[in-house]
Design a protein around this motif. Structure first.
Motif, PDB file in Angstrom:
ATOM      1  N   VAL A  88       6.238   4.853   7.666  1.00  0.00           N
ATOM      2  CA  VAL A  88       5.009   6.391   7.902  1.00  0.00           C
ATOM      3  C   VAL A  88       6.613   7.231   8.090  1.00  0.00           C
ATOM      4  CG1 VAL A  88       4.540   7.996   9.077  1.00  0.00           C
ATOM      5  CG2 VAL A  88       3.479   5.323   8.968  1.00  0.00           C
ATOM      6  N   HIS A  89       6.832   7.766   7.020  1.00  0.00           N
ATOM      7  CA  HIS A  89       7.637   8.963   6.750  1.00  0.00           C
ATOM      8  C   HIS A  89       7.729   9.740   6.350  1.00  0.00           C
ATOM      9  CE1 HIS A  89       8.047   6.060   3.404  1.00  0.00           C
ATOM     10  NE2 HIS A  89       8.589   7.028   2.800  1.00  0.00           N
ATOM     11  N   ILE A 149       2.903  13.569   3.717  1.00  0.00           N
ATOM     12  CA  ILE A 149       3.244  11.544   4.875  1.00  0.00           C
ATOM     13  C   ILE A 149       3.104  10.555   3.744  1.00  0.00           C
ATOM     14  CG2 ILE A 149       2.461  10.697   6.743  1.00  0.00           C
ATOM     15  CD1 ILE A 149       1.016  12.399   8.285  1.00  0.00           C
ATOM     16  N   HIS A 150       4.391  10.341   3.202  1.00  0.00           N
ATOM     17  CA  HIS A 150       4.091   8.991   2.810  1.00  0.00           C
ATOM     18  C   HIS A 150       3.623   7.959   3.749  1.00  0.00           C
ATOM     19  CE1 HIS A 150       6.295  10.916  -0.410  1.00  0.00           C
ATOM     20  NE2 HIS A 150       6.566  11.929   0.669  1.00  0.00           N
ATOM     21  N   VAL A 151       2.925   7.202   3.317  1.00  0.00           N
ATOM     22  CA  VAL A 151       2.820   5.625   3.798  1.00  0.00           C
ATOM     23  C   VAL A 151       2.738   4.693   2.766  1.00  0.00           C
ATOM     24  CG1 VAL A 151       0.984   4.369   5.258  1.00  0.00           C
ATOM     25  CG2 VAL A 151       0.913   6.744   5.186  1.00  0.00           C
ATOM     26  N   GLU A 152       3.976   3.695   3.458  1.00  0.00           N
ATOM     27  CA  GLU A 152       4.313   2.571   2.463  1.00  0.00           C
ATOM     28  C   GLU A 152       4.740   1.081   3.131  1.00  0.00           C
ATOM     29  OE1 GLU A 152       7.779   4.650  -0.065  1.00  0.00           O
ATOM     30  OE2 GLU A 152       7.149   6.049   0.642  1.00  0.00           O
ATOM     31  N   ALA A 153       3.171   0.368   3.177  1.00  0.00           N
ATOM     32  CA  ALA A 153       3.082  -0.557   3.863  1.00  0.00           C
ATOM     33  C   ALA A 153       3.947  -1.395   3.455  1.00  0.00           C
ATOM     34  CB  ALA A 153       1.469  -0.291   4.398  1.00  0.00           C
ATOM     35  N   ASP A 154       4.246  -2.385   4.144  1.00  0.00           N
ATOM     36  CA  ASP A 154       4.716  -4.231   3.639  1.00  0.00           C
ATOM     37  C   ASP A 154       3.026  -4.992   3.399  1.00  0.00           C
ATOM     38  OD1 ASP A 154       6.875  -3.414   3.071  1.00  0.00           O
ATOM     39  OD2 ASP A 154       7.545  -4.629   5.578  1.00  0.00           O
ATOM     40  N   THR A 155       2.223  -4.369   4.101  1.00  0.00           N
ATOM     41  CA  THR A 155       0.629  -5.302   4.670  1.00  0.00           C
ATOM     42  C   THR A 155      -0.305  -4.088   3.870  1.00  0.00           C
ATOM     43  OG1 THR A 155       1.929  -6.783   5.873  1.00  0.00           O
ATOM     44  CG2 THR A 155      -0.318  -6.849   5.741  1.00  0.00           C
ATOM     45  N   VAL A 156      -1.031  -5.198   2.953  1.00  0.00           N
ATOM     46  CA  VAL A 156      -2.319  -4.346   2.940  1.00  0.00           C
ATOM     47  C   VAL A 156      -3.438  -4.536   4.335  1.00  0.00           C
ATOM     48  CG1 VAL A 156      -4.753  -4.478   1.701  1.00  0.00           C
ATOM     49  CG2 VAL A 156      -2.831  -4.938   0.486  1.00  0.00           C
ATOM     50  N   GLU A 196       0.918  -1.010  -0.036  1.00  0.00           N
ATOM     51  CA  GLU A 196      -0.234   0.268   0.048  1.00  0.00           C
ATOM     52  C   GLU A 196       1.061   1.195  -0.001  1.00  0.00           C
ATOM     53  OE1 GLU A 196      -3.582  -0.246   1.967  1.00  0.00           O
ATOM     54  OE2 GLU A 196      -2.827  -0.822   3.317  1.00  0.00           O
ATOM     55  N   HIS A 197       0.270   1.864  -0.837  1.00  0.00           N
ATOM     56  CA  HIS A 197       0.930   3.209  -1.098  1.00  0.00           C
ATOM     57  C   HIS A 197       0.127   4.874  -0.847  1.00  0.00           C
ATOM     58  CE1 HIS A 197       4.729   5.569  -2.742  1.00  0.00           C
ATOM     59  NE2 HIS A 197       3.990   6.521  -2.273  1.00  0.00           N
ATOM     60  N   TYR A 198       0.164   5.970   0.286  1.00  0.00           N
ATOM     61  CA  TYR A 198      -0.350   6.991   0.012  1.00  0.00           C
ATOM     62  C   TYR A 198      -0.029   7.987   0.441  1.00  0.00           C
ATOM     63  CZ  TYR A 198      -2.300   4.200   4.399  1.00  0.00           C
ATOM     64  OH  TYR A 198      -3.034   3.784   5.542  1.00  0.00           O
ATOM     65  N   HIS A 199      -0.704   8.780   0.664  1.00  0.00           N
ATOM     66  CA  HIS A 199      -0.508  10.582   1.230  1.00  0.00           C
ATOM     67  C   HIS A 199      -1.164  11.451   1.824  1.00  0.00           C
ATOM     68  CE1 HIS A 199       2.600   9.061  -2.360  1.00  0.00           C
ATOM     69  NE2 HIS A 199       3.392   9.175  -1.458  1.00  0.00           N
ATOM     70  N   PRO A 200      -1.568  11.229   3.257  1.00  0.00           N
ATOM     71  CA  PRO A 200      -2.130  12.510   3.739  1.00  0.00           C
ATOM     72  C   PRO A 200      -1.065  13.171   3.594  1.00  0.00           C
ATOM     73  CG  PRO A 200      -1.182  10.231   5.533  1.00  0.00           C
ATOM     74  CD  PRO A 200      -1.080  10.100   4.161  1.00  0.00           C
ATOM     75  N   ARG A 201      -1.630  14.470   4.308  1.00  0.00           N
ATOM     76  CA  ARG A 201      -1.402  15.962   4.109  1.00  0.00           C
ATOM     77  C   ARG A 201      -1.057  16.152   5.543  1.00  0.00           C
ATOM     78  NH1 ARG A 201       0.658  18.917  -0.578  1.00  0.00           N
ATOM     79  NH2 ARG A 201       0.911  20.274   1.116  1.00  0.00           N
TER      80      ARG A 201
END
Length: 189
Positions: free
Chosen positions: A111-112, A120-127, A78-83
């Protein structure tokens, strides 16, 4: 033609490497976008209750571990971008680049940040993994409670105001779950 020093070339390469996450531009300076003349020297030690602006923490691995995360390559499930936008006493506070990114290895937590624009970059290993705003702030080394953002505390009877996509959020702002395309605003009057 100006010749760059080995240190300058190394810093440029590291900046481009850390920019990651698609076609994002690297910050113009090591302090990143949004830095100001009030930025602290790198040798000033901060704690979770220091006043803004807040730099990236020096000990990334321990801050990431304190947030319950680990360092590694970018997750791809998963890869998404909250602000995130922060305002204290009517003044915008920059969300600095490279929170949760270890500059010595290039590894990062799920989370970085890369830019200084609040992305904010959220790049998770698991859905379906759940991440919170508190995890970002823990990695940053900045306290976040219902009455405090870093060293800025609410006056008696006031609280940190939190909105997510324009809707008020009650409770502890650190518990706010991060979501795709989310617009988060934190403010203290």
């Amino acid at each position: 033609m100006q010749i760059l020093s080995r240190t300058a070339v190394t810093l440029i390469a590291l900046t481009l490497t850390l920019a990651g996450c698609g076609n994002q531009a690297a910050p113009d300076s090591p302090a990143g976008a949004g830095s100001s003349s009030t930025a602290r020297p790198a040798d000033v030690k901060l704690d979770e209750t220091s006043d803004p602006p807040w730099p990236a923490p020096a000990d990334v691995p321990s801050r990431v571990a304190a947030a319950g995360l680990d360092l590694g390559p970018m997750g791809t499930a998963e890869h998404y971008h909250p602000r995130l936008s922060i305002s204290i006493d009517g003044q915008q506070v920059p969300v600095i680049p490279n929170i949760g990114v270890d500059p010595s290895t290039g590894t990062m937590s799920a989370v970085h940040t890369h830019e200084g624009d609040g992305t904010i970059h959220v790049e998770a290993d698991t859905v379906g993994e759940k991440f919170t705003l508190g995890q970002l702030f823990t990695q940053w080394g900045v306290a976040l409670t219902p009455t405090q953002i870093g060293g800025a505390s609410a006056a008696p009877g006031e609280k940190v105001t939190v909105t997510s996509n324009g809707r008020p959020v009650l409770g502890n702002p650190a518990d706010l779950q991060l979501q795709p395309d989310q617009q988060i605003e934190l403010s203290l009057p």
